[in-house]
Design a protein around this motif. Structure first.
Motif, PDB file in Angstrom:
ATOM      1  N   VAL A 186      12.563  10.330   4.113  1.00  0.00           N
ATOM      2  CA  VAL A 186      12.325   9.134   4.917  1.00  0.00           C
ATOM      3  C   VAL A 186      10.906   8.611   4.768  1.00  0.00           C
ATOM      4  O   VAL A 186      10.575   7.559   5.326  1.00  0.00           O
ATOM      5  CB  VAL A 186      12.621   9.394   6.413  1.00  0.00           C
ATOM      6  CG1 VAL A 186      14.039   9.879   6.596  1.00  0.00           C
ATOM      7  CG2 VAL A 186      11.631  10.400   7.012  1.00  0.00           C
ATOM      8  N   LYS A 187      10.084   9.349   4.022  1.00  0.00           N
ATOM      9  CA  LYS A 187       8.716   8.885   3.825  1.00  0.00           C
ATOM     10  C   LYS A 187       8.722   7.499   3.200  1.00  0.00           C
ATOM     11  O   LYS A 187       9.498   7.227   2.291  1.00  0.00           O
ATOM     12  CB  LYS A 187       7.969   9.866   2.923  1.00  0.00           C
ATOM     13  CG  LYS A 187       6.450   9.783   3.032  1.00  0.00           C
ATOM     14  CD  LYS A 187       5.976  10.300   4.366  1.00  0.00           C
ATOM     15  CE  LYS A 187       6.343  11.741   4.534  1.00  0.00           C
ATOM     16  NZ  LYS A 187       6.070  12.255   5.860  1.00  0.00           N
ATOM     17  N   HIS A 188       7.889   6.621   3.706  1.00  0.00           N
ATOM     18  CA  HIS A 188       7.755   5.256   3.200  1.00  0.00           C
ATOM     19  C   HIS A 188       8.978   4.384   3.521  1.00  0.00           C
ATOM     20  O   HIS A 188       9.178   3.350   2.910  1.00  0.00           O
ATOM     21  CB  HIS A 188       7.481   5.247   1.686  1.00  0.00           C
ATOM     22  CG  HIS A 188       6.311   6.072   1.286  1.00  0.00           C
ATOM     23  ND1 HIS A 188       5.010   5.649   1.452  1.00  0.00           N
ATOM     24  CD2 HIS A 188       6.229   7.308   0.756  1.00  0.00           C
ATOM     25  CE1 HIS A 188       4.186   6.596   1.029  1.00  0.00           C
ATOM     26  NE2 HIS A 188       4.912   7.606   0.600  1.00  0.00           N
ATOM     27  N   ASP A 191      -0.452   3.036   4.459  1.00  0.00           N
ATOM     28  CA  ASP A 191      -0.152   3.926   3.337  1.00  0.00           C
ATOM     29  C   ASP A 191       1.243   4.541   3.411  1.00  0.00           C
ATOM     30  O   ASP A 191       1.759   5.008   2.396  1.00  0.00           O
ATOM     31  CB  ASP A 191      -1.190   5.058   3.272  1.00  0.00           C
ATOM     32  CG  ASP A 191      -2.510   4.590   2.693  1.00  0.00           C
ATOM     33  OD1 ASP A 191      -2.542   3.489   2.112  1.00  0.00           O
ATOM     34  OD2 ASP A 191      -3.510   5.326   2.813  1.00  0.00           O
ATOM     35  N   PHE A 192       1.841   4.571   4.584  1.00  0.00           N
ATOM     36  CA  PHE A 192       3.143   5.223   4.721  1.00  0.00           C
ATOM     37  C   PHE A 192       4.270   4.278   5.132  1.00  0.00           C
ATOM     38  O   PHE A 192       5.431   4.562   4.865  1.00  0.00           O
ATOM     39  CB  PHE A 192       3.059   6.367   5.741  1.00  0.00           C
ATOM     40  CG  PHE A 192       2.276   7.550   5.253  1.00  0.00           C
ATOM     41  CD1 PHE A 192       2.847   8.479   4.410  1.00  0.00           C
ATOM     42  CD2 PHE A 192       0.942   7.709   5.617  1.00  0.00           C
ATOM     43  CE1 PHE A 192       2.124   9.560   3.946  1.00  0.00           C
ATOM     44  CE2 PHE A 192       0.211   8.789   5.161  1.00  0.00           C
ATOM     45  CZ  PHE A 192       0.810   9.719   4.322  1.00  0.00           C
ATOM     46  N   LYS A 220       0.825  -1.204   0.000  1.00  0.00           N
ATOM     47  CA  LYS A 220       0.000   0.000   0.000  1.00  0.00           C
ATOM     48  C   LYS A 220       0.861   1.256   0.000  1.00  0.00           C
ATOM     49  O   LYS A 220       0.533   2.267  -0.622  1.00  0.00           O
ATOM     50  CB  LYS A 220      -0.921   0.026   1.223  1.00  0.00           C
ATOM     51  CG  LYS A 220      -2.007  -1.038   1.243  1.00  0.00           C
ATOM     52  CD  LYS A 220      -2.806  -0.926   2.534  1.00  0.00           C
ATOM     53  CE  LYS A 220      -3.872  -2.011   2.630  1.00  0.00           C
ATOM     54  NZ  LYS A 220      -4.604  -1.931   3.918  1.00  0.00           N
ATOM     55  N   SER A 221       1.975   1.210   0.729  1.00  0.00           N
ATOM     56  CA  SER A 221       2.833   2.395   0.819  1.00  0.00           C
ATOM     57  C   SER A 221       3.459   2.722  -0.534  1.00  0.00           C
ATOM     58  O   SER A 221       3.715   3.891  -0.838  1.00  0.00           O
ATOM     59  CB  SER A 221       3.924   2.178   1.867  1.00  0.00           C
ATOM     60  OG  SER A 221       4.841   1.177   1.461  1.00  0.00           O
ATOM     61  N   GLU A 222       3.714   1.706  -1.349  1.00  0.00           N
ATOM     62  CA  GLU A 222       4.273   1.950  -2.679  1.00  0.00           C
ATOM     63  C   GLU A 222       3.230   2.576  -3.599  1.00  0.00           C
ATOM     64  O   GLU A 222       3.546   3.455  -4.406  1.00  0.00           O
ATOM     65  CB  GLU A 222       4.806   0.633  -3.251  1.00  0.00           C
ATOM     66  CG  GLU A 222       5.989   0.099  -2.478  1.00  0.00           C
ATOM     67  CD  GLU A 222       6.378  -1.317  -2.861  1.00  0.00           C
ATOM     68  OE1 GLU A 222       7.576  -1.640  -2.795  1.00  0.00           O
ATOM     69  OE2 GLU A 222       5.487  -2.120  -3.217  1.00  0.00           O
ATOM     70  N   LEU A 279       8.570   9.328  10.066  1.00  0.00           N
ATOM     71  CA  LEU A 279       8.269   8.307   9.070  1.00  0.00           C
ATOM     72  C   LEU A 279       6.809   8.319   8.645  1.00  0.00           C
ATOM     73  O   LEU A 279       6.482   7.928   7.542  1.00  0.00           O
ATOM     74  CB  LEU A 279       8.634   6.923   9.613  1.00  0.00           C
ATOM     75  CG  LEU A 279      10.095   6.732  10.032  1.00  0.00           C
ATOM     76  CD1 LEU A 279      10.347   5.298  10.447  1.00  0.00           C
ATOM     77  CD2 LEU A 279      11.035   7.117   8.897  1.00  0.00           C
ATOM     78  N   ASN A 280       5.939   8.752   9.530  1.00  0.00           N
ATOM     79  CA  ASN A 280       4.508   8.743   9.218  1.00  0.00           C
ATOM     80  C   ASN A 280       3.931  10.147   9.227  1.00  0.00           C
ATOM     81  O   ASN A 280       2.732  10.343   9.369  1.00  0.00           O
ATOM     82  CB  ASN A 280       3.765   7.871  10.242  1.00  0.00           C
ATOM     83  CG  ASN A 280       2.439   7.364   9.702  1.00  0.00           C
ATOM     84  OD1 ASN A 280       2.238   7.282   8.494  1.00  0.00           O
ATOM     85  ND2 ASN A 280       1.540   7.024  10.594  1.00  0.00           N
TER      86      ASN A 280
END
Length: 818
Positions: free
Chosen positions: A608-610, A350-351, A318-320, A679-680
């Motif tokens: 750093v997201k995802h 999602d993240f 989902k994060s991708e 990160l989130n």
């Protein structure tokens, strides 16, 4: 002047073979698969004029396209390409009565309008007004006025704009005979084609053009360009996009693929023109973006929706999918063509992708082959400690008989890997002999002529893991920034990337895989990549150098990158692994309307997201290493909150909008405004208008406009809403309580803090602890207690509501958020 191109029309015999080329099945060898299936000989070894096979990497990711059923397939008539729509009973907006180019661009098509009779067509208003809404930009109408289905329109576009355009361009370039004589596996009865053919067409068109004189070649290039201009200038906006209407006509997945194949074909034509050396690159860039970029259509919901469903079904996270959200749906579709390593993404969101998390208690180091039982090669901890105690970076020399020795001066390469792929060891500094052999082979591949043998740094062998060596481990972690920066190279080992045949797949496919593999999802690997002087990924063919810090500088390179879809993905990679120089400084930009500061924390937040780490308390340490901070204080902190608090105080410059994010926050003063993790954290909340806020031991010092409330102690919401009024200006406000937040109540001394420029209506509810005076300015020291959303403001009729009265502060009011 004739309205037909001046060339000899193709014969039906020649084009029946050409048609057979384009309609062949691609269900077996004609489809390019990332790892185990390769393109057919005709795609990987195009034939040039002297009969020599020319190897090249494809520009596009190939996929199967169905040949849609149509009553009027392209007829290859002597009357030519231009009037085919009329011969087939269709008309388009040739007279430009409904045409509207993207972004209001004024495009001069007078030459085309005067030359070709088909551009004098006029669409009756009655036909235009009753046409059902859909996402197609190129609108088709029956000449007889009869209604048509969306499927019929797409089938016509495929007949004319795919098969017809290929035929026309092959005739203009002189490549028809070569293409007609070529044998391609498959049968016409299966009624499929593969876009793999587009990766040979542009080469054959270019080779055929070489047979002409310079003047004749320029004439033919101009005619090829006219075909592109003609089609792209027929894009219209008669009807609305899918998202704007309740019941639009929707494309099927197969129709989406057909329209995407047309977009790819026109990109292949622009690639031909760009590589020919005979066309104006500025004009081609305009045709590429925005014209082609926004046609057939682009940013269409149907393709993205179908592709996301297929991605998730094929093992993507989902994060991708979320990472691709801002991009054109074609990238989601291309992702479906890539084979992914099977993983469990049931715990991901999602993240954050949690599929690579490891449990050290059950972790097992893997061998190169599943049934291998070779011995383990060990590094003695005391040897490691001797080097670390000197403040040196330990590195391992692998002898010819695969024994390990320690060095503190040998040039070395860093191995960047993902623990879940099996190269870690939580119990001792050791690896199986088979892995040591393999690593030595990889080091040889990095060594350049005349250079000494490279030693090795890998965390498994060079970071003490024994319980009695915690202090030495802290020393090793304190050296990590130096470790990556001083390495001769950083080599990425990822099980998906190691299967890539980078000589046979497109650079787009390689870039997409690099953007989404496990190595790019991990937080620890970020500092190794960002700090590397030379970054390589290990592929099936050997180490491949990655240059992610610079966009293309040459006009032709920039254009070809854009044409082949690479620029957006490579731009994403530059954001995911930005140059360290941009990460470590704040940039202040000022325009006529506003000033914006981009801080290091903002760039880090997106970078750093995802990403994720198995030990969340490591996050602040990793961020500190990337920014080149002295991480000893972070290592000595007792818990996650302490580490993040100290990290924020060390970087000082913070985007002022950080207080409005709806995330889990640190619970201790004066950092209760700060997220426990980046990160989130939603990136759109990380903005700083004007100077950045400053973090120190007292809290966050920033400037906002706010509303200081009077006599509002313990006021309750009215139907889930709060209403307030500025007593000086009479301005009234309506607020709703933000969803998914803990309950709160107004304090004895409440204040509302507005997000700069009222973005999103975000509003903080604060409790004023005290008022301070510094340099004749009042500073309000506050604690955040809740969040509201401003839904309306102005002369509202709220007389029957309970209204909180207050007074607006100055726009540049100083606050200290604790």
């Amino acid at each position: 002047m004739s309205d037909k191109p001046q060339h000899r029309p193709p014969t039906k015999k020649r084009h029946s073979k050409l048609q057979r080329l384009l309609c062949c099945s691609s269900s077996s060898s004609a489809v390019l698969s990332p790892f185990d299936v390769h393109p057919p000989t005709s795609a990987s070894q195009p034939i040039i004029g002297n009969g020599v096979a020319l190897k090249h990497r494809p520009h596009f990711i190939a996929f199967d396209v169905p040949r849609l059923t149509t009553k009027t397939p392209y007829d290859h008539s002597e009357e030519g390409f231009w009037d085919f729509p009329e011969r087939a009973g269709w008309m388009l907006d040739g007279k430009a009565e409904y045409r509207k180019f993207p972004n209001g661009i004024d495009w001069d098509t007078k030459e085309l309008d005067e030359r070709y009779q088909c551009r004098q067509q006029s669409i009756p208003k009655a036909d235009a007004s009753r046409r059902p809404p859909d996402s197609l930009n190129l609108k088709c109408f029956r000449i007889d006025g009869s209604d048509t289905s969306l499927s019929e329109e797409v089938a016509f576009q495929q007949a004319w704009l795919f098969f017809g355009v290929v035929a026309e361009l092959s005739v203009i370039s002189g490549a028809s005979a070569v293409l007609a004589a070529e044998k391609v596996p498959g049968t016409q009865s299966e009624m499929k084609t593969s876009t793999a053919v587009l990766d040979t067409l542009h080469l054959k068109w270019l080779n055929a053009l070489k047979a002409y004189s310079a003047d004749e070649r320029d004439t033919r290039l101009k005619r090829m360009l006219q075909v592109v201009k003609h089609v792209l200038s027929l894009q219209t906006v008669i009807s609305t996009q899918k998202s704007d209407v309740e019941e639009p006509r929707l494309l099927t997945y197969e129709e989406c693929k057909v329209l995407l194949s047309i977009r790819l074909l026109f990109r292949a034509i622009l690639l031909t023109l760009a590589l020919s050396g005979g066309c104006d690159l500025t004009e081609l860039q305009f045709l590429m973006n925005p014209q082609l970029q926004q046609s057939f259509p682009a940013n269409w919901d149907e393709l993205k929706d179908f592709s996301i469903d297929e991605m998730l079904a094929n093992g993507w996270c989902k994060s991708e999918c979320k990472l691709l959200e801002p991009m054109d749906g074609c990238y989601n579709f291309f992702a479906t063509r890539l084979t992914r390593w099977p993983m469990d993404h049931s715990k991901c969101n999602d993240f954050i992708c949690r599929a690579d998390q490891v449990n050290e208690e059950t972790y097992k180091t893997v061998h190169v082959e599943p049934h291998c039982q070779c011995s383990v090669v060990t590094v003695h901890p005391e040897d490691l400690c001797k080097v670390l105690d000197k403040g040196k970076v330990p590195r391992i020399i692998i002898s010819k008989d695969f024994k390990l020795s320690m060095s503190e001066s040998q040039p070395y390469a860093v191995i960047s890997h993902v623990w879940s792929h099996g190269l870690g060891n939580p119990n001792e500094n050791a690896l199986p002999l088979c892995q040591v052999r393999r690593l030595k082979g990889y080091l040889s591949g990095l060594q350049k002529a005349g250079e000494p043998d490279l030693a090795l740094w890998i965390d498994t062998l060079c970071m003490p893991v024994q319980a009695n060596l915690k202090e030495q481990r802290k020393k090793a972690m304190g050296l990590l920034s130096k470790t990556s920066q001083e390495a001769a190279a950083v080599l990425v080992l990822d099980r998906e990337l190691q299967k890539l045949d980078d000589q046979r797949i497109s650079m787009l496919e390689q870039s997409m895989m690099l953007a989404f593999v496990g190595w790019t999802r991990r937080l620890w690997t970020l500092q190794e990549a960002a700090l590397a002087r030379r970054l390589y990924i290990q592929t099936l063919g050997g180490p491949c150098e990655v240059e992610n810090s610079k966009p293309p500088v040459d006009d032709k390179e920039r254009l070809t990158s854009d044409i082949s879809f690479r620029e957006n993905i490579e731009s994403l990679m530059r954001d995911r692994i930005p140059p360290i120089s941009t990460l470590r400084k704040s940039v202040f930009e000022k325009s006529a309307t506003m000033s914006v500061t981009t801080t290091a924390l903002q760039r880090l937040s997106f970078t750093v997201k995802h990403r994720c780490t198995s030990k969340m308390e490591d996050e602040a340490i990793i961020l500190g290493i990337i920014l080149g901070l002295d991480v000893k204080a972070l290592l000595d902190a007792e818990n996650l909150d302490d580490r993040m608090s100290k990290f924020l105080a060390m970087i000082r410059e913070i985007p002022s909008d950080i207080i409005f994010g709806n995330v889990e926050r640190i619970q201790q003063a004066p950092y209760r405004w700060a997220p426990r993790s980046l990160l989130n954290f939603p990136i759109f909340n990380m903005q700083s208008f004007g100077p950045p806020a400053i973090c120190d031991s007292r809290g966050l010092h920033a400037r906002y406009q706010g509303l200081l409330l009077e006599s509002a102690s313990h006021a309750q919401a009215d139907g889930g809403k709060y209403y307030a009024c500025d007593q000086v200006s009479g301005m009234k406000y309506e607020f709703s309580i933000r969803e998914n937040q803990p309950d709160f109540e107004l304090s004895d001394t409440p204040a509302l803090i507005f997000r700069p420029f009222f973005i999103g209506g975000d509003t903080v509810v604060a409790d004023i602890a005290r008022r301070l005076t510094e340099k004749d300015q009042t500073i309000l020291e506050v604690k955040v207690v809740g969040y509201l959303q401003m839904v309306a403001s102005g002369g509202l009729d709220i007389t029957d509501r309970r209204i909180l009265k207050g007074s607006l502060t100055e726009k540049e009011q100083r606050w200290c958020i604790t």
